[in-house]
Design a protein around this motif. Structure first.
Motif, PDB file in Angstrom:
ATOM      1  N   GLU A  91      40.632 -31.533  78.729  1.00  0.00           N
ATOM      2  CA  GLU A  91      40.854 -32.883  78.038  1.00  0.00           C
ATOM      3  C   GLU A  91      40.839 -32.550  76.585  1.00  0.00           C
ATOM      4  N   SER A 105      43.399 -33.846  72.735  1.00  0.00           N
ATOM      5  CA  SER A 105      44.095 -35.060  72.121  1.00  0.00           C
ATOM      6  C   SER A 105      45.655 -34.464  72.091  1.00  0.00           C
ATOM      7  N   ASN A 122      43.980 -39.565  73.927  1.00  0.00           N
ATOM      8  CA  ASN A 122      43.230 -38.511  74.941  1.00  0.00           C
ATOM      9  C   ASN A 122      44.231 -38.158  76.086  1.00  0.00           C
ATOM     10  N   THR A 176      39.464 -42.105  78.448  1.00  0.00           N
ATOM     11  CA  THR A 176      38.522 -40.676  78.057  1.00  0.00           C
ATOM     12  C   THR A 176      37.690 -40.414  79.200  1.00  0.00           C
TER      13      THR A 176
END
Length: 154
Positions: A25, A27, A36, A115
């Motif tokens: 994960e 950005s 995200n 997220t």
């Protein structure tokens, strides 16, 4: 015949190197904002990865794809592999130094991007999808290699 067999082994060895690093994960830039996403890198060319991804998403039943800000967009879909909720799903395949990177963004409408805090299960499912995707890339490459060898034999 011996040359054909050695060529096939070489092709299989090359194809076996197409593996994803663990999906993570992070950005990414989307519509001039940092949003995200889940990303994974593959040791294969971007064109091939994009083709395999499109085939897989067709099998997943996401429906019609549209382009949006350089991303493949599926709007208002239920991607059962990831979540039973309707959402917008964005994919981008980029080339990076001979490798490919897939970015996946999930939105539950407007700019409500998912997220791990808001829907950890969906994020984990996207990671699992991307981590298992390299098997399909290898299979696709093997099929291309075999087809090429068959053509060479003819």
């Amino acid at each position: 015949m011996k040359k054909l067999i050695s060529s096939l082994f070489l092709a299989l060895a090359i194809a076996a190197t197409a593996s994803a690093q663990s999906a993570r994960e992070t950005s990414v830039k989307f519509n001039k904002n940092n949003e995200n996403a889940v990303v994974a890198e593959y040791d294969s060319k971007a064109d091939m990865v994009k083709e395999v991804l499109k085939e897989r998403l067709d099998k997943e039943g996401l429906g019609k794809m549209k382009s949006s800000s350089g991303y493949m967009r599926y709007s208002g879909v239920t991607w059962n592999t990831v979540s039973s909720d309707k959402m917008d799903v964005y994919f981008k395949v980029e080339s990076r130094k001979g490798k490919s990177m897939i970015s996946v963004l999930l939105s539950k409408g407007y700019d409500n991007f998912v997220t791990s805090t808001s829907d950890g299960r969906a994020i984990d499912n996207v990671k699992a999808f991307l981590n298992s995707f390299d098997d399909e890339i290898v299979a696709y490459q093997k099929a291309l290699d075999v087809k090429g060898q068959e053509e060479a034999v003819k």
